[in-house]
Motif scaffolding. Structure first.
Motif, mmCIF file in Angstrom:
data_model
loop_
_atom_site.group_PDB
_atom_site.id
_atom_site.type_symbol
_atom_site.label_atom_id
_atom_site.label_comp_id
_atom_site.label_asym_id
_atom_site.label_seq_id
_atom_site.Cartn_x
_atom_site.Cartn_y
_atom_site.Cartn_z
ATOM 1 N N ALA A 8 21.913 52.788 -14.441
ATOM 2 C CA ALA A 8 20.957 51.986 -13.668
ATOM 3 C C ALA A 8 21.634 51.171 -12.573
ATOM 4 O O ALA A 8 21.029 50.889 -11.537
ATOM 5 C CB ALA A 8 20.176 51.065 -14.603
ATOM 6 N N ALA A 9 22.893 50.824 -12.761
ATOM 7 C CA ALA A 9 23.620 50.050 -11.757
ATOM 8 C C ALA A 9 23.798 50.823 -10.453
ATOM 9 O O ALA A 9 23.995 50.223 -9.392
ATOM 10 C CB ALA A 9 24.983 49.639 -12.300
ATOM 11 N N GLU A 29 22.088 52.134 -4.895
ATOM 12 C CA GLU A 29 22.973 52.801 -3.930
ATOM 13 C C GLU A 29 22.539 54.247 -3.685
ATOM 14 O O GLU A 29 22.593 54.744 -2.557
ATOM 15 C CB GLU A 29 24.423 52.760 -4.415
ATOM 16 N N ILE A 30 22.109 54.915 -4.724
ATOM 17 C CA ILE A 30 21.625 56.292 -4.575
ATOM 18 C C ILE A 30 20.360 56.308 -3.718
ATOM 19 O O ILE A 30 20.199 57.144 -2.834
ATOM 20 C CB ILE A 30 21.389 56.939 -5.952
ATOM 21 N N ARG A 31 19.451 55.358 -3.972
ATOM 22 C CA ARG A 31 18.225 55.262 -3.167
ATOM 23 C C ARG A 31 18.577 55.014 -1.696
ATOM 24 O O ARG A 31 18.014 55.637 -0.808
ATOM 25 C CB ARG A 31 17.317 54.166 -3.698
ATOM 26 N N ASN A 32 19.537 54.136 -1.433
ATOM 27 C CA ASN A 32 19.964 53.883 -0.050
ATOM 28 C C ASN A 32 20.488 55.157 0.597
ATOM 29 O O ASN A 32 20.192 55.442 1.761
ATOM 30 C CB ASN A 32 21.033 52.794 0.002
ATOM 31 N N TYR A 33 21.279 55.919 -0.139
ATOM 32 C CA TYR A 33 21.800 57.183 0.390
ATOM 33 C C TYR A 33 20.667 58.143 0.750
ATOM 34 O O TYR A 33 20.668 58.739 1.828
ATOM 35 C CB TYR A 33 22.740 57.849 -0.623
#
Length: 66
Positions: free
Chosen positions: A29-30, A34-38
């Motif tokens: 979850a951490a 960052e994945i969403r931003n990518y």
């Protein structure tokens, strides 16, 4: 030629969920923000590229031939 609409947070979350389930991935979850931003950056870049008019007969990149 259709133009991609900017990806909303909800669209990115839904896309991530589909990708993770399809690939049977477990993601900490951490890392989710960052994945969403990518994904949102990638979608924005795809939208820019999609607006560039290319004829279907054009070479998209040079081809190296020795």
């Amino acid at each position: 030629m259709p133009v991609l609409k900017p990806m909303s947070d909800a669209m990115a979350e839904q896309y991530m969920q589909i990708v993770f389930e399809t690939m049977d991935l477990t993601v900490d979850a951490a890392w989710l923000s960052e994945i969403r931003n990518y994904f949102m950056i990638s979608a924005r870049l795809a939208g820019i590229l999609e607006t560039y008019p290319l004829d279907m007969t054009e070479d998209l990149a040079p081809v190296f031939r020795p």
